[in-house]
Design an enzyme around this catalytic site. Structure first.
Site, PDB file in Angstrom:
ATOM      1  N   GLU A 439       0.833  -1.203   0.000  1.00  0.00           N
ATOM      2  CA  GLU A 439       0.000   0.000   0.000  1.00  0.00           C
ATOM      3  C   GLU A 439       0.870   1.257   0.000  1.00  0.00           C
ATOM      4  O   GLU A 439       1.550   1.555   0.985  1.00  0.00           O
ATOM      5  CB  GLU A 439      -0.892  -0.023   1.245  1.00  0.00           C
ATOM      6  CG  GLU A 439      -1.654   1.243   1.530  1.00  0.00           C
ATOM      7  CD  GLU A 439      -2.272   1.235   2.919  1.00  0.00           C
ATOM      8  OE1 GLU A 439      -2.785   2.281   3.324  1.00  0.00           O
ATOM      9  OE2 GLU A 439      -2.249   0.189   3.593  1.00  0.00           O
ATOM     10  N   ASP A 517      -1.201  -1.674   5.651  1.00  0.00           N
ATOM     11  CA  ASP A 517      -1.138  -1.184   7.033  1.00  0.00           C
ATOM     12  C   ASP A 517      -2.112  -1.952   7.913  1.00  0.00           C
ATOM     13  O   ASP A 517      -3.112  -2.502   7.440  1.00  0.00           O
ATOM     14  CB  ASP A 517      -1.491   0.305   7.089  1.00  0.00           C
ATOM     15  CG  ASP A 517      -0.463   1.173   6.365  1.00  0.00           C
ATOM     16  OD1 ASP A 517       0.633   0.663   6.075  1.00  0.00           O
ATOM     17  OD2 ASP A 517      -0.766   2.350   6.093  1.00  0.00           O
ATOM     18  N   ASP A 519      -4.069  -0.660  10.082  1.00  0.00           N
ATOM     19  CA  ASP A 519      -5.191   0.165  10.515  1.00  0.00           C
ATOM     20  C   ASP A 519      -6.425  -0.105   9.657  1.00  0.00           C
ATOM     21  O   ASP A 519      -6.439  -0.994   8.801  1.00  0.00           O
ATOM     22  CB  ASP A 519      -4.806   1.646  10.490  1.00  0.00           C
ATOM     23  CG  ASP A 519      -4.438   2.126   9.088  1.00  0.00           C
ATOM     24  OD1 ASP A 519      -4.577   1.342   8.126  1.00  0.00           O
ATOM     25  OD2 ASP A 519      -4.019   3.290   8.955  1.00  0.00           O
ATOM     26  N   ASP A 521      -7.864   1.706   7.232  1.00  0.00           N
ATOM     27  CA  ASP A 521      -7.655   1.934   5.803  1.00  0.00           C
ATOM     28  C   ASP A 521      -6.907   0.772   5.164  1.00  0.00           C
ATOM     29  O   ASP A 521      -7.226   0.348   4.046  1.00  0.00           O
ATOM     30  CB  ASP A 521      -6.871   3.239   5.570  1.00  0.00           C
ATOM     31  CG  ASP A 521      -7.778   4.463   5.655  1.00  0.00           C
ATOM     32  OD1 ASP A 521      -9.004   4.285   5.581  1.00  0.00           O
ATOM     33  OD2 ASP A 521      -7.249   5.580   5.806  1.00  0.00           O
TER      34      ASP A 521
END
Length: 655
Positions: A439, A517, A519, A521
């Site tokens: 990403e 990641d 998180d 997102d």
């Protein structure tokens, strides 16, 4: 054909007794090479043990002798499966010199299903039966209710602890099997409720009017009641299709349902059209999910295309269409489940995922042609709606052709034809190579610095890729990020028969790792990529090439002690162990993004084969995966909200 007539075709004409048990071979190699018999010794193989025992009960149901099955996950992760069938025979088996129950439990490929007079059809994923489960269990207890009496026999790692003994009287019939998987064989012995629930739900849809109760004694509410779910379907595949399609907008209200018999082969299928752009067909043979399709799927596609095309031509709707319409166009927005019962199924390969019986193709073709033809004649409004969507699909396919050809031209090239952002590896053997789909440029830069250049390639992706669940096919192939994925992997897509068929002959990496990641997102991007892989590169998943990297969430420090933590529970344990339970005494670094790590940290935690944890993506249930991706990434909000609320325990808000 009515259900009663169909059931009569499946009931055996003679008694089910010890003489019905046919022995094919012994039980020698199961413990030495368990993966040959159950797929693997991880989570998949562990759950396979349950399926083998349940399939015996389902076989009783197919023969007309069982309508209730209980599956219980006990507190110690042992499993109990009970049914109200006839009960495994306990009388003396002349050839083996022991009771029929002991033969069934200790001899591989022994059971009534090998005797055509006892079972007309039978399931089981590999046909190894309960004897394989017995061989891989530290303890197995079989209790039989039969002929007014109760019998029991226990085993350990496949060997009987005592002969069959009578323990009482009963007015019931059936079999109760309890087994505890051997933790010296399996890498995990903890059962997952959701995995078992998906399979039990699937079996209930495939075998209507059978009640399957799943109970988890490990999980209880405040009143001490165990988690329990009942799976039961009165309409079978018709309900199955509606369940899969519940998050999609309907194109037509009715579900086209067909149950018949052609050429001595019972055929049941349900068809539904929606407004999506994907084709989702799920096929089964004797309750086995044939994820690679086979002759029954070929017959379905051929019958559907020919019947719809004939009606469309006769109605004059194709008169003004100046380009060809192929099978793909007739299947856009189609969700279907096909189930056939075959006496002697022939599967291609060891995994029983592709049916090879040539006569089945004609039977399904005829069944679809007759029943669908009648439906179209009786429902001209629905027929016109379907054909109008077919014409739109054909128009979009022509627009997609140039985009697809561009992808193919780039995919077959190497060197200068590869995406500019790809940092390739020096190794050229795809078995040794792995590529990380990363990403963003920041994380991509860190990954490029931290990788092992010999065998690890990095492809940074710009932000969130296209949500293919809501995109026309030509939009998908127009996307730069998706074109880069095709090109980097070296695969081509599209054949004369199937414009979405994937050609893996020149696949450049046999490990494709999604690294995003940790998180919210990152998880969204992860889901977008997996949706794309499932819809357009399913063969990569089926072949075991797709993985998910697991970067840590935290780095915890107390003095000279440092520890990476992947979960909140691990972080709390570190605080309790080294900080005396005081959070402010421990320094915690929260990794919201991969770019926050330096190259050495990313290598140590996430990319180094010696230390990392990669989660392989598999498809246990294609129908359930289809439903979940449609629900998570489609237009219908209420089912997605319900899913989030139901799983709110695991949700975390990132600030």
């Amino acid at each position: 054909m009515s259900d009663d007539i169909l059931q009569e075709k499946l009931i055996e004409p003679k008694d089910y007794s010890a003489s019905s048990i046919t022995v094919l071979e012994g039980l020698e190699a199961v413990r030495k090479r368990p993966a040959m018999y159950i797929g693997d010794i991880g989570e998949k193989g562990l759950h396979h043990l349950v399926y083998e025992v349940v399939d015996n009960s389902i076989d009783e149901a197919l023969a007309g002798h069982c309508n209730h099955i209980d599956v219980t996950i006990n507190e110690d992760d042992s499993i109990t499966v009970s049914d109200n069938g006839r009960g495994i025979p306990v009388d003396f088996h002349e050839k083996e010199g022991k009771s029929a129950l002991e033969v069934v439990m200790t001899v591989l490929h022994a059971g009534g299903k090998f005797d055509k007079d006892s079972y007309k059809v039978s399931g089981g994923l590999h046909g190894v039966g309960v004897s394989c489960v017995n061989a891989l269990s530290t303890l197995l207890r079989a209790e039989v209710h039969r002929g007014g009496k109760m019998y029991v026999q226990e085993f350990s790692i496949g060997k009987p602890l005592f002969d069959v003994k009578e323990i009482g009287t009963t007015d019931k019939t059936g079999t109760i099997v309890t087994f505890k998987p051997d933790d010296s064989i399996f890498t995990t012995t903890t059962y997952k409720y959701d995995i078992l629930a998906n399979r039990m739900r699937e079996l209930a849809f495939l075998n209507k009017n059978i009640e399957i109760i799943l109970t988890d004694l490990r999980e209880k509410d405040a009143d001490g009641n165990a988690k329990t779910e009942c799976f039961h379907s009165t309409r079978g595949l018709e309900e199955f299709v509606e369940f899969i399609d519940q998050s999609r907008e309907k194109l037509i209200e009715k579900t086209i349902y067909i149950t018949t018999e052609k050429g001595g082969i019972p055929v049941e299928l349900a068809i539904h059209y929606n407004t999506s752009y994907s084709e989702n067909i799920h096929s089964y043979v004797n309750n086995i999910n044939t994820i690679e399709g086979g002759t029954h799927l070929t017959g379905f596609r051929r019958g559907l295309t020919r019947t719809l095309k004939t009606w469309a031509e006769k109605s004059g709707l194709l008169d003004k269409v100046k380009f060809d319409i192929n099978g793909d166009d007739f299947r856009e927005g189609l969700t279907a489940v096909i189930s056939v019962k075959v006496q002697e199924p022939q599967f291609e390969g060891q995994t029983k995922t592709k049916l090879g019986n040539s006569d089945v193709s004609l039977s399904v073709d005829q069944a679809v042609s007759i029943a669908l033809g009648n439906y179209l004649e009786e429902n001209p409004k629905d027929a016109k709606t379907i054909v109008s969507k077919v014409i739109l699909a054909a128009t979009a396919r022509h627009a997609a052709r140039k985009a697809r050809e561009l992808v193919q031209r780039k995919s077959v090239m190497t060197g200068g034809g590869l995406p500019g952002k790809l940092a390739d590896c020096s190794e050229r053997d795809p078995h040794q190579c792995e590529i990380f789909l990363v990403e963003g440029d920041s994380a991509g830069g860190t990954a490029k610095q931290g990788r092992d250049r010999r065998f690890q390639a990095i492809l940074p992706l710009r932000g969130k890729i296209l949500n293919v669940e809501k995109a026309l096919q030509h939009r998908v192939f127009d996307s730069d990020e998706i074109k880069n994925i095709f090109t980097a992997l070296g695969v081509t897509i599209g054949t004369n028969e199937d414009s979405k068929a994937l050609n893996l002959d020149k696949l450049r990496y046999h490990k494709i790792v999604i690294m995003t990641d940790a998180d919210v997102d990152g998880r969204h991007i992860n889901t977008l990529i997996m949706t794309f892989m499932f819809r357009y590169m399913k063969d990569l998943v089926s072949n075991g090439y797709l993985y998910i990297a697991t970067p840590p969430l935290y780095l915890c420090k107390k003095g000279k002690v440092e520890q990476y933590c992947w979960t909140e529970q691990q972080r709390r344990h570190f605080i309790d162990t080294y900080g005396g339970g005081k959070e402010d005494s421990v320094h915690t670094q929260r990794y919201k993004g991969l770019g926050e790590m330096n190259a050495e940290q990313l290598w140590d935690t996430t990319m180094n084969p010696a230390n990392r944890t990669l989660r392989q993506v598999t498809i246990e249930s294609a129908a359930e995966a289809d439903r979940i991706f449609s629900m998570l990434m489609g237009d219908d909000v209420p089912p997605r909200r319900e899913f989030i609320e139901r799983n709110a325990t695991y949700a975390r808000i990132d600030v």
